[in-house]
Design a protein around this motif. Structure first.
Motif, mmCIF file in Angstrom:
data_model
loop_
_atom_site.group_PDB
_atom_site.id
_atom_site.type_symbol
_atom_site.label_atom_id
_atom_site.label_comp_id
_atom_site.label_asym_id
_atom_site.label_seq_id
_atom_site.Cartn_x
_atom_site.Cartn_y
_atom_site.Cartn_z
ATOM 1 N N ILE A 195 0.838 -1.220 -0.100
ATOM 2 C CA ILE A 195 -0.152 -0.076 -0.078
ATOM 3 C C ILE A 195 1.003 1.174 -0.054
ATOM 4 N N ARG A 196 1.922 1.271 1.045
ATOM 5 C CA ARG A 196 2.856 2.480 0.825
ATOM 6 C C ARG A 196 3.477 2.568 -0.311
ATOM 7 N N ASP A 197 3.885 1.471 -0.908
ATOM 8 C CA ASP A 197 4.671 1.561 -2.130
ATOM 9 C C ASP A 197 3.875 2.080 -3.293
ATOM 10 N N SER A 198 2.606 1.672 -3.482
ATOM 11 C CA SER A 198 1.647 2.092 -4.613
ATOM 12 C C SER A 198 1.401 3.509 -4.272
ATOM 13 N N LYS A 199 1.109 4.021 -3.046
ATOM 14 C CA LYS A 199 0.993 5.494 -2.858
ATOM 15 C C LYS A 199 2.321 6.353 -3.449
ATOM 16 N N THR A 200 3.477 5.738 -3.159
ATOM 17 C CA THR A 200 4.674 6.246 -3.693
ATOM 18 C C THR A 200 4.718 6.630 -5.024
ATOM 19 N N ASN A 205 3.592 9.695 -10.306
ATOM 20 C CA ASN A 205 2.745 9.886 -11.573
ATOM 21 C C ASN A 205 1.394 9.033 -11.478
ATOM 22 N N SER A 206 0.427 10.136 -11.547
ATOM 23 C CA SER A 206 -0.729 9.502 -11.574
ATOM 24 C C SER A 206 -1.332 8.286 -12.666
ATOM 25 N N ALA A 207 -0.529 8.527 -13.693
ATOM 26 C CA ALA A 207 -0.693 7.466 -14.773
ATOM 27 C C ALA A 207 -0.595 6.061 -14.479
ATOM 28 N N TYR A 208 -0.055 5.674 -13.126
ATOM 29 C CA TYR A 208 0.284 4.451 -12.537
ATOM 30 C C TYR A 208 -1.371 4.040 -12.354
ATOM 31 N N LEU A 238 1.831 -4.638 -10.960
ATOM 32 C CA LEU A 238 3.078 -4.643 -10.550
ATOM 33 C C LEU A 238 4.073 -4.274 -12.013
ATOM 34 N N ILE A 239 3.612 -4.751 -12.930
ATOM 35 C CA ILE A 239 4.046 -4.268 -14.366
ATOM 36 C C ILE A 239 3.918 -2.783 -14.799
ATOM 37 N N TYR A 240 2.938 -2.384 -14.405
ATOM 38 C CA TYR A 240 2.556 -1.074 -14.520
ATOM 39 C C TYR A 240 3.409 -0.111 -13.670
ATOM 40 N N ARG A 241 3.624 -0.602 -12.241
ATOM 41 C CA ARG A 241 4.435 0.016 -11.262
ATOM 42 C C ARG A 241 6.081 0.175 -11.994
ATOM 43 N N GLU A 242 6.373 -1.198 -12.668
ATOM 44 C CA GLU A 242 7.782 -0.999 -13.101
ATOM 45 C C GLU A 242 7.873 0.132 -14.414
ATOM 46 N N ILE A 243 7.040 0.072 -15.102
ATOM 47 C CA ILE A 243 6.952 1.182 -16.063
ATOM 48 C C ILE A 243 7.149 2.591 -15.662
ATOM 49 N N ILE A 244 6.142 2.750 -14.851
ATOM 50 C CA ILE A 244 6.217 4.255 -14.358
ATOM 51 C C ILE A 244 7.765 4.438 -13.663
ATOM 52 N N LEU A 245 7.917 3.381 -12.908
ATOM 53 C CA LEU A 245 9.354 3.899 -12.313
ATOM 54 C C LEU A 245 10.418 3.941 -13.245
ATOM 55 N N ALA A 246 10.547 3.310 -14.523
ATOM 56 C CA ALA A 246 11.404 3.509 -15.460
ATOM 57 C C ALA A 246 11.295 4.579 -16.465
ATOM 58 N N HIS A 247 9.813 5.071 -16.266
ATOM 59 C CA HIS A 247 9.734 6.321 -17.323
ATOM 60 C C HIS A 247 8.799 7.120 -16.521
ATOM 61 N N PRO A 248 9.332 8.084 -15.424
ATOM 62 C CA PRO A 248 8.483 8.792 -14.524
ATOM 63 C C PRO A 248 7.717 9.875 -15.310
ATOM 64 N N ALA A 249 8.076 10.440 -16.347
ATOM 65 C CA ALA A 249 7.365 11.354 -17.063
ATOM 66 C C ALA A 249 6.333 10.968 -17.950
ATOM 67 N N ASN A 251 2.851 9.357 -20.035
ATOM 68 C CA ASN A 251 1.525 9.740 -19.445
ATOM 69 C C ASN A 251 0.692 8.412 -19.734
ATOM 70 N N THR A 252 -0.415 8.517 -19.659
ATOM 71 C CA THR A 252 -1.431 7.424 -19.560
ATOM 72 C C THR A 252 -1.512 6.517 -20.948
ATOM 73 N N TYR A 253 -1.700 7.465 -22.069
ATOM 74 C CA TYR A 253 -1.903 6.702 -23.141
ATOM 75 C C TYR A 253 -0.453 5.912 -23.516
ATOM 76 N N ASP A 254 0.680 6.472 -23.523
ATOM 77 C CA ASP A 254 1.778 5.837 -23.817
ATOM 78 C C ASP A 254 2.393 4.739 -22.789
ATOM 79 N N THR A 255 1.642 4.908 -21.556
ATOM 80 C CA THR A 255 1.746 3.770 -20.613
ATOM 81 C C THR A 255 1.047 2.588 -21.046
#
Length: 355
Positions: A195-200, A205-208, A238-249, A251-255
């Motif tokens: 839960i804590r990790d997901s919030k971070t 990036n709210s695209a997560y 967890l896959i989406y988490r990894e994508i966001i952490l690798a590409h912090p900027a 957006n949702t469409y590209d995610t």
């Protein structure tokens, strides 16, 4: 259509059609707060688990997992030996505790003027808010601190393995326990850490949370078509988490584009260790997926990639919505001419490339 326009339409679509609605959020908040009052004397209290506190719940929300850390006076003395694997987990019996809790909660709800069904199940207490038990429900699952803590200093718990199962699989397991005497293991888990990790990640990036909701809805669409569709929603998170952490900027469409274009590689082999036990993988189930199942999954993925590619040529918002609806139906409208072929991997730059 411009990429940034498509992104805005997708985010609005997720907010209005896939996310829990205000009245739904208020209802769940009220029901949880009410349950907290009924169990207010316990120092550790109770806490929400699953997609709801991780910001990835989708509409409609049919159930809420709540973890109940057992007070010290109620913790079985054999628990530590069970967690260490020294004692058969069947020897850890909490049925009397759960029956007593169910009886007490039933009285509390009646006293408060609510007509709900409270049932002690083999390893949890089910609280049902509709007479047919098909509407919203709360599953109250016992937990026992293992004595270990995560990097945030919060408890790692031992819980019945049911907490890791979907609602449908949990019901099947309960049935197997009752009819066949099957065993329910106790496993270590770190719900507060997730839960804590997901919030971070969501704060980064709210695209997560937005893309995770879309991916989970797609996965449910696949399961609606094929009950044997094996992919698990938490694994997709967890896959989406990894994508966001690798590409912090990103957006949702590209995610979403990155996710579906690279999903094949994510389901080849387990790669996400469990926070509570590094020797166990969250996606270990991938090793059990058959080649025939994988072929069907790849057809679903190919369809999603194809439809995402069509968004760029959409003429208006209605056409974008139609394509998104089709993606979320999983394989329901899968054309016979969609073949499984290698998907071109998407490499996402790390800058504001689409704005």
């Amino acid at each position: 259509m411009r990429s940034d326009t498509i992104n805005s339409i997708i985010e609005d679509y997720i907010r209005t059609k896939l996310s829990p609605q205000p009245d739904e959020r208020q209802f769940i908040t009220d029901k949880f707060n009410q349950l907290c009052k009924f169990l207010k004397e316990y120092e550790d209290g109770i806490f929400k688990n699953g997609s709801w506190p991780r910001y990835t719940a989708i509409h409609p929300v049919s159930d809420l997992d709540v973890v109940w850390p057992l007070p010290p006076s109620l913790r079985p003395l054999t628990f530590s030996e069970v967690i260490k694997g020294k004692i058969d987990p069947r020897s850890l019996d909490v049925s009397n505790i759960l029956r007593d809790l169910a009886k007490r909660l039933e009285e509390e709800y009646k006293r408060a003027g609510y007509n709900v069904i409270v049932e002690a199940q083999s390893h949890s207490v089910g609280i049902f808010f509709s007479p047919d038990k098909q509407g919203f429900s709360i599953d109250l699952v016992p937990a026992i601190p293992t004595g270990e803590v995560n990097e945030y200093g919060e408890n790692i718990y031992g819980v019945p393995e049911l907490l890791k199962m979907s609602k449908r699989r949990r019901q099947l397991k309960y049935k197997a326990v009752m009819e066949k005497g099957e065993n329910i293991r106790w496993i270590k888990t770190d719900p507060k850490g997730y839960i804590r990790d997901s919030k971070t990640v969501n704060d980064l990036n709210s695209a997560y949370r937005k893309s995770a909701k879309f991916g989970k809805k797609w996965n449910y669409g696949c399961k609606d078509v094929n009950q044997m569709h094996p992919l698990k929603s938490f694994h997709l998170e967890l896959i989406y988490r990894e994508i966001i952490l690798a590409h912090p900027a990103i957006n949702t469409y590209d995610t979403l584009t990155y996710f579906f274009s690279n999903l094949e590689s994510y389901i080849e082999t387990p790669r996400f260790p469990d926070r509570a036990d590094k020797n166990r993988y969250v996606d270990a189930y991938l090793s059990e997926i058959t080649e025939s199942q994988k072929i069907v999954i790849m057809r679903y993925i190919s369809k999603a990639v194809m439809l995402l590619q069509r968004l760029i040529s959409a003429g208006d918002e209605a056409e974008v919505h139609s394509l998104l609806n089709d993606i979320l139906r999983g394989g329901a409208t899968l054309s016979a001419n969609i073949s499984v072929k290698p998907i071109q991997r998407v490499v996402i730059p790390s800058g504001a490339w689409s704005m």
